[in-house]
Design a protein around this motif. Structure first.
Motif, PDB file in Angstrom:
ATOM      1  N   TRP A 151      23.926  -6.124  -4.364  1.00  0.00           N
ATOM      2  CA  TRP A 151      23.819  -6.621  -2.996  1.00  0.00           C
ATOM      3  C   TRP A 151      22.026  -7.184  -2.788  1.00  0.00           C
ATOM      4  O   TRP A 151      21.879  -8.073  -2.176  1.00  0.00           O
ATOM      5  CB  TRP A 151      23.819  -5.553  -1.872  1.00  0.00           C
ATOM      6  N   ILE A 152      21.398  -6.467  -3.520  1.00  0.00           N
ATOM      7  CA  ILE A 152      19.761  -6.824  -3.599  1.00  0.00           C
ATOM      8  C   ILE A 152      19.271  -7.122  -4.858  1.00  0.00           C
ATOM      9  O   ILE A 152      19.465  -6.126  -5.517  1.00  0.00           O
ATOM     10  CB  ILE A 152      19.122  -5.690  -2.683  1.00  0.00           C
ATOM     11  N   ALA A 153      18.617  -8.072  -5.002  1.00  0.00           N
ATOM     12  CA  ALA A 153      18.169  -8.589  -6.264  1.00  0.00           C
ATOM     13  C   ALA A 153      16.545  -8.057  -6.125  1.00  0.00           C
ATOM     14  O   ALA A 153      16.033  -9.244  -5.314  1.00  0.00           O
ATOM     15  CB  ALA A 153      18.399  -9.919  -6.790  1.00  0.00           C
ATOM     16  N   MET A 154      16.062  -7.230  -6.732  1.00  0.00           N
ATOM     17  CA  MET A 154      14.542  -7.123  -6.631  1.00  0.00           C
ATOM     18  C   MET A 154      13.838  -7.436  -8.055  1.00  0.00           C
ATOM     19  O   MET A 154      14.650  -7.584  -9.121  1.00  0.00           O
ATOM     20  CB  MET A 154      14.222  -5.643  -6.503  1.00  0.00           C
ATOM     21  N   PRO A 155      12.714  -7.965  -8.074  1.00  0.00           N
ATOM     22  CA  PRO A 155      11.810  -8.556  -8.874  1.00  0.00           C
ATOM     23  C   PRO A 155      11.900  -7.431 -10.166  1.00  0.00           C
ATOM     24  O   PRO A 155      11.632  -6.184 -10.105  1.00  0.00           O
ATOM     25  CB  PRO A 155      10.336  -8.750  -8.381  1.00  0.00           C
ATOM     26  N   GLY A 156      12.035  -8.068 -11.251  1.00  0.00           N
ATOM     27  CA  GLY A 156      12.014  -7.053 -12.512  1.00  0.00           C
ATOM     28  C   GLY A 156      13.383  -6.629 -13.046  1.00  0.00           C
ATOM     29  O   GLY A 156      13.813  -6.248 -13.955  1.00  0.00           O
ATOM     30  N   LEU A 157      14.489  -6.790 -11.913  1.00  0.00           N
ATOM     31  CA  LEU A 157      16.036  -6.555 -12.246  1.00  0.00           C
ATOM     32  C   LEU A 157      16.877  -7.522 -11.841  1.00  0.00           C
ATOM     33  O   LEU A 157      17.882  -7.426 -11.784  1.00  0.00           O
ATOM     34  CB  LEU A 157      16.186  -5.376 -11.078  1.00  0.00           C
ATOM     35  N   THR A 158      16.514  -8.815 -12.244  1.00  0.00           N
ATOM     36  CA  THR A 158      16.886 -10.013 -12.076  1.00  0.00           C
ATOM     37  C   THR A 158      18.410 -10.123 -12.896  1.00  0.00           C
ATOM     38  O   THR A 158      19.621 -10.316 -12.508  1.00  0.00           O
ATOM     39  CB  THR A 158      16.238 -11.280 -12.547  1.00  0.00           C
TER      40      THR A 158
END
Length: 273
Positions: A151-158
């Motif tokens: 649901w949420i794409a955070m930097p480093g976890l693309t």
């Protein structure tokens, strides 16, 4: 309701943190388990270590199977192995998964392509295979362990988020396709949990940074899997098995700027500069 007593349950990634907890709790529920993980992992040894902590059980381990789910051939091999047991699978839990931490430009393609294979293509292959059998029997349940990263794409976890976003879409579509055949699909969206996945490989500036997930943002896999199993029994379509995941999903829907703020709070955005 999905009855887990005496149900035949196939768990992929059974040696991982969630996998071990699923094994323990489903044995207590009386399920008959088929466990699978990578060929280099001695699943039977892990099961033997687990048994003394469980006491008297109504469930049992039917088989421990080795399969390399990072390849199409490995998925077919697992399906063939389960077929040879002559036990129809009542519940398939697609739990196997890997993570990577780093910017896409820093991660060699071979690594993020393998991640997409294990986290997305493999659940699609296995779900399709076993769903066909379940549809023919007019009975079955497929469980896909996704993530709040779906649901949420955070930097480093693309790359990880891309796989989990895809798994969310696949699960939603499959759910509609098989519903009329009495086959259920449950998608699970946990937040960071205290499993070995938190020590995933790092790349680029993430490898050089001393950044870890703050303990208050991590969850107890025992509680997460207990809520997951309850959701399976209730035939829930989606489950956010911890407070952070539930709040994160609501924030994404109604306060879409909040995930950016959270990234800054845990220091992720510093590594994006």
């Amino acid at each position: 309701m999905t009855q887990l007593q005496s149900a035949v349950v196939l768990i992929t990634g059974a040696a991982g943190g969630f996998g071990q907890e699923l094994t323990r709790q489903l044995l207590l529920k009386g399920s008959r388990l088929i466990l699978t993980d990578r060929p280099e992992i001695d699943l039977r040894s892990q099961v033997n270590q687990l048994q003394p902590t469980l006491g008297q059980l109504s469930g049992k381990i039917v088989a421990c199977l080795s399969a390399d789910l990072s390849t199409p051939a490995g998925c077919e091999d697992l399906y063939s192995q389960t077929q040879s047991l002559n036990l129809p699978i009542d519940v398939l839990i697609n739990n196997a998964g890997i993570a990577l931490l780093g910017h896409m430009v820093d991660i060699p393609a071979v690594h993020w392509e393998q991640l997409m294979q294990v986290n997305l293509i493999t659940p699609m292959r296995l779900s399709t295979r076993f769903a066909a059998d379940m549809v023919a029997r007019r009975q079955g349940h497929i469980v896909n362990i996704s993530s709040l990263a779906g649901w949420i794409a955070m930097p480093g976890l693309t790359a990880y988020a891309a796989s989990k976003f895809g798994l969310r879409g696949f699960s939603e579509g499959l759910r509609h396709e098989v519903a009329s055949f009495n086959v259920n699909v449950t998608t699970v969206y946990p937040c960071f949990s205290r499993t070995p996945m938190l020590q995933c490989p790092r790349f680029g500036r993430w490898d050089r940074a001393d950044k870890t997930v703050p303990i208050p943002l991590t969850t107890d896999p025992v509680k997460v899997m207990a809520r997951t199993i309850r959701a399976i029994e209730r035939n829930q379509s989606e489950v956010f098995p911890d407070a952070i995941a539930s709040s994160g999903r609501l924030a994404k829907c109604y306060l879409p700027a909040l995930p950016d703020w959270i990234s800054r709070q845990i220091g992720l955005s510093e590594l994006s500069r």
